[in-house]
Design a protein around this motif. Structure first.
Motif, mmCIF file in Angstrom:
data_model
loop_
_atom_site.group_PDB
_atom_site.id
_atom_site.type_symbol
_atom_site.label_atom_id
_atom_site.label_comp_id
_atom_site.label_asym_id
_atom_site.label_seq_id
_atom_site.Cartn_x
_atom_site.Cartn_y
_atom_site.Cartn_z
ATOM 1 N N ARG A 48 0.832 -1.209 0.000
ATOM 2 C CA ARG A 48 0.000 0.000 0.000
ATOM 3 C C ARG A 48 0.861 1.252 0.000
ATOM 4 N N LEU A 49 1.952 1.219 0.761
ATOM 5 C CA LEU A 49 2.858 2.370 0.805
ATOM 6 C C LEU A 49 3.512 2.590 -0.557
ATOM 7 N N ALA A 64 0.979 3.997 -2.985
ATOM 8 C CA ALA A 64 0.720 5.422 -2.757
ATOM 9 C C ALA A 64 1.849 6.269 -3.317
ATOM 10 N N SER A 97 1.748 6.480 -7.215
ATOM 11 C CA SER A 97 0.725 7.331 -7.828
ATOM 12 C C SER A 97 1.100 8.797 -7.665
ATOM 13 N N SER A 98 2.283 9.144 -8.138
ATOM 14 C CA SER A 98 2.824 10.474 -7.861
ATOM 15 C C SER A 98 2.241 11.529 -8.783
ATOM 16 N N VAL A 156 4.785 13.653 -3.729
ATOM 17 C CA VAL A 156 4.127 12.534 -3.071
ATOM 18 C C VAL A 156 4.298 12.697 -1.565
ATOM 19 N N VAL A 207 2.903 10.792 1.964
ATOM 20 C CA VAL A 207 2.180 9.649 2.522
ATOM 21 C C VAL A 207 2.297 9.702 4.041
ATOM 22 N N THR A 216 9.508 13.089 -2.505
ATOM 23 C CA THR A 216 8.619 12.198 -1.755
ATOM 24 C C THR A 216 8.815 12.421 -0.257
ATOM 25 N N GLU A 244 -1.593 11.181 1.400
ATOM 26 C CA GLU A 244 -2.241 9.882 1.255
ATOM 27 C C GLU A 244 -2.101 9.152 2.590
ATOM 28 N N SER A 245 -3.186 8.546 3.068
ATOM 29 C CA SER A 245 -3.188 7.958 4.399
ATOM 30 C C SER A 245 -3.042 6.437 4.321
ATOM 31 N N VAL A 246 -2.137 5.886 5.130
ATOM 32 C CA VAL A 246 -1.946 4.440 5.232
ATOM 33 C C VAL A 246 -2.044 4.059 6.704
#
Length: 822
Positions: free
Chosen positions: A188-189, A192, A195-196, A200, A202, A300, A316-318
């Motif tokens: 998932r990380l 995320a 998908s830059s 980015v 996260v 990033t 983006e949340s993980v």
């Protein structure tokens, strides 16, 4: 000689099996001697031997990735014995020769599956996984090239080594931490980050100690060749964030700068360059990085934080949860065996479960085990006896602030401006960890304050909220209810007060419920685990705890848990006798509950003795016509009937009925219940006509007062049908079938009321000589009564006796007839 390949996969669906078959056909069409179990399945064989032969004989074993394969291979589910056996063979061979195993055991992702379906022991995050996008020659080209040793690229000869400037800049934490699992979270990380856009960002968030920093460090090391520079900043305050940026400036910005300009210079450098990775570890709040995030348009940024909210529009949340049981045990074993290779880790799984599979707690325990040379079982004993010390205990050289107790203190310090948050956490520490009903806290008049406090706890990852329930990690609970003079959030008086409040909340909600009302039973089921958790931890029962014991005991007796009901009622009577005296009205009610539990457990003699003494005491203290006295006599009459003293039961039932009619009226629910008892007594003595007359009156009156499907109406209809068996069994059977359907829907298949209805229906089938249906139903009832009530319960023995006789009748070929027992 052709390359031999064995396909190992899970039969999770027809579609997946069909895809594996197509892959098998395609491989064989390309000269690969592929083996698929569909061919072997056409004849009878010993599958365990067959699988072992195939794994040993194959040049390559293709492990076909799927969610079901991973779950079965890692032992997380019971089904799928074949995959579990194959996976064990593969793991053993892999362990014996890991260098050969990397080449020989090949994870393959077929259409419709993902890399998340590869078992952890094949290291999908750090070794090659072959993806087959389509079942065509181009789709399997990379896999075929590997199997057939036909590489697409040949290494060219080496050229001269160029000379560059200084090496790339990197600052990461020391890489000594043990890393296990987290395949899905890393994926998932990585997704995320992939998908830059222009930049980015996260945010990895979760409970303190869940492994956020470890995951971020692992990600950074896995992609060390992708980013330059890679820079780690401990960002737990704005000052620390600025200091980390200033250190970065010293590495990447030429020349000497005044200290107050260095952080800003680093930000300017980041905005003008790409390809870098910045990790902001343990960020307190999104606002602390807002200025940096507003200026950066490239690169990033990975943030770790306990804050679970506030990231919308910023990152983006993980979310990061605890480890799986298998991963936690693997982590414990690795932590211990680094220093103690031959350690006895018996009890390791139980220790990990007690620690709630939290990585920090598991690492803390592992280091302690290795240093002290003790087993997990011994650690569990220390944890139970000395929790305050063990929650803060570290091995030599460990960080005192990196223990579960200290980590969460930091979070609660940040919530100090909302004192109710700490109060609620201490209250919830006494309940079960999952599905705590939010309506428990509705008694607080400041509902908005409760909502806001829960919201803040959830925002800092101390609890998990949904619309109706709350979840708290079991170790957070354990720490929160363990006093520590050095921690203001764990004051002994505050913890004791929280226990009192938690008990009062349960007692308050239970006081408004009726354990015999079908509409209240779902609420009882929700509250039961929390009542049990609290009562298991209470050392001295107060009055509120005794009330909870009495209420839950009545529910358990009705639900068939007679052992639990007896234990709770006995404890309630002991506690109330000490607190308010044996003759207090509440103690009398608790004594009645204990006697009824004895009756439900089949101890009719003990119940009669207790109820007779209670009847005399209650009549003397409350008066002979008091409603509570009539309840006692009602139960005493029932006990007489169950014990076989039908004359006494009938006489007492009539007397109670006269008093109840006089006090409550003819159609009151208590009156109808008394009439039901009286009708049952008539049935016991064979006076079926009188029983039927009484029951027909009950059904009519109950239908008017509670509706055709009300509890009393159902009871009356069931008893009427039972009484009709001797007079008109063909009329009785449809009634019993309808009542059973409704009772099963309302109470569930294991409820004693449902078991009685099923037993009576089996008896009705026996009465009309439908032996096959009768015996089949009696057999299922016997299995369930043994499981729910126990082998020695009178109801279980009755069913066993009737079933034996029914089988003899069927074997003899004669009719059951009216002589069949019930």
């Amino acid at each position: 000689m052709a390359v031999r390949v064995f396909l190992s996969y899970a039969h999770e669906s027809d579609e997946h099996a069909s895809i594996v078959r197509e892959l098998w056909l395609l491989l064989r069409s390309c000269g690969v001697d592929a083996v698929w179990d569909g061919v072997a399945a056409q004849s009878r064989r010993d599958w365990a031997l067959w699988m072992g032969d195939q794994v040993r004989a194959a040049d390559f074993v293709l492990v076909i990735a799927s969610a079901a394969y991973r779950e079965r291979a890692e032992g997380r589910v019971v089904e799928g014995r074949g995959v579990q056996w194959e996976a064990r063979l593969i793991r053993d061979a892999f362990y014996a020769d890991q260098v050969r195993g990397i080449e020989r055991f090949v994870p393959v992702v077929v259409p419709g599956q993902t890399v998340a379906g590869v078992p952890d022991f094949l290291a999908p995050a750090s070794s090659t996984v072959y993806e087959v996008p389509s079942l065509t020659l181009p789709g399997v080209e990379s896999l075929l090239r590997f199997l057939l040793d036909q590489p697409a690229e040949i290494e060219p000869p080496l050229g001269p080594v160029p000379e560059f400037g200084r090496p790339s800049v990197e600052r990461l934490p020391a890489g000594s931490e043990v890393f296990v699992g987290r395949v899905d979270e890393l994926a998932r990380l990585e997704a995320a980050v992939a998908s830059s856009g222009r930049a980015v960002v996260v945010a990895v968030h979760g409970l303190g100690g869940v492994g956020k920093s470890t995951l971020a460090a692992r990600f950074a090391r896995l992609h060390a060749d992708r980013f330059s520079p890679t820079w780690w900043i401990t960002a737990d305050s704005p000052t620390a964030l600025d200091a980390g940026l200033a250190d970065l400036a010293a590495e990447v910005v030429p020349g000497e700068l005044p200290s107050e300009q260095r952080a800003d210079a680093a930000v300017r450098w980041l905005t003008g360059h790409d390809g870098w990775l910045l990790v902001l570890d343990n960020l307190t709040a999104p606002a602390d990085a807002a200025r940096l995030l507003a200026r950066v348009r490239t690169g990033t940024i990975v943030i770790t934080s306990r804050r679970g909210s506030g990231w919308r529009g910023l990152a983006e949340s993980v979310a990061l949860a605890v480890l799986s049981p298998a991963e936690a045990l693997d982590l414990l074993e690795r932590c211990v065996r680094v220093e103690w290779p031959d350690a006895d880790l018996t009890g390791g799984a139980e220790l990990c479960a007690e620690l709630g599979f939290l990585p920090l707690a598991v690492e803390q325990a592992g280091a302690y085990l290795a240093q002290a040379r003790i087993t997990p079982t011994a650690y569990l004993d220390l944890l139970a006896r000395f929790p305050a010390r063990m929650f803060t205990a570290t091995a030599e050289g460990g960080e005192a602030e990196r223990t579960v107790a200290r980590v969460w203190k930091v979070t609660l310090d940040r919530l100090a401006d909302t004192p109710l948050a700490g109060d609620l956490l201490r209250i919830m520490a006494w309940f079960a960890p999952e599905a705590i009903p939010r309506h428990l806290f509705d008694v607080n008049p400041d509902h908005v304050a409760v909502v806001e406090a829960l919201g803040r706890l959830a925002a800092h990852s101390m609890i998990t909220l949904d619309r109706d329930t709350i979840a708290v990690h079991r170790l957070v609970q354990a720490v929160s209810r363990t006093s520590d003079p050095a921690d203001p959030h764990r004051d002994a008086d505050d913890i004791s007060e929280a226990l009192e409040v938690a008990t009062d909340l349960l007692a308050h909600v239970l006081s408004g419920l009726d354990h015999e009302n079908p509409e209240d039973r779902p609420v009882y089921r929700v509250l039961l685990p929390h009542a049990r958790a609290l009562l298991d931890r209470v050392e001295v029962d107060g009055l509120a705890a005794c009330r909870v014991l009495d209420r839950i005991g009545r529910y358990l007796a009705g639900a068939g848990d007679t052992a639990g009901a007896l234990a709770y009622h006995a404890r309630a009577v002991r506690g109330m006798s000490v607190l308010v005296g044996e003759e207090h009205p509440e103690t009398l009610v608790a004594r009645c509950g204990l006697a009824v539990a004895r009756m439900a457990a089949g101890d009719h003699g003990g119940a009669i003795e207790s109820l007779r003494v209670l009847d005399a005491d209650a009549a003397r203290l409350l008066g002979p016509s008091h409603p509570d006295v009539l309840v006692v006599r009602h139960e005493l009459a029932l006990a007489y009937g169950l014990a076989g003293d039908h004359d006494q039961a009938i006489a007492l039932s009539r007397a109670v009925l006269d008093d109840v009619v006089r006090i409550f009226g003819a159609d009151h629910p208590r009156t109808l219940a008394c009439r039901n008892n009286l009708a049952a007594m008539y049935q016991y003595v064979g006076d079926h006509d009188r029983a039927i007359s009484v029951l027909e009156t009950i059904v009519a009156e109950a239908g008017r007062s509670s509706g055709v499907d009300g509890h009393l109406t159902l009871t009356g209809r069931a008893n009427l049908a039972t009484a009709l068996l001797k007079r008109d069994p063909h009329r009785a059977i449809p009634i019993l079938e309808q009542v059973l359907e409704e009772v099963d829907r309302r109470y569930g298949s294991d409820n004693p009321n449902t078991l009685v209805c099923r037993n009576n229906l089996a008896g009705a089938y026996l009465e009309v000589d439908d032996l096959d249906r009768a015996i089949s139903l009696f057999e299922s009832v016997l299995v369930d009564r043994r499981r729910v009530l126990g082998d020695g319960h009178p109801d279980t023995r009755e069913t066993e006796m009737i079933l034996t006789l029914a089988r003899r009748v069927r074997e003899s070929g004669g009719p059951a007839g009216s002589g069949a027992p019930r």
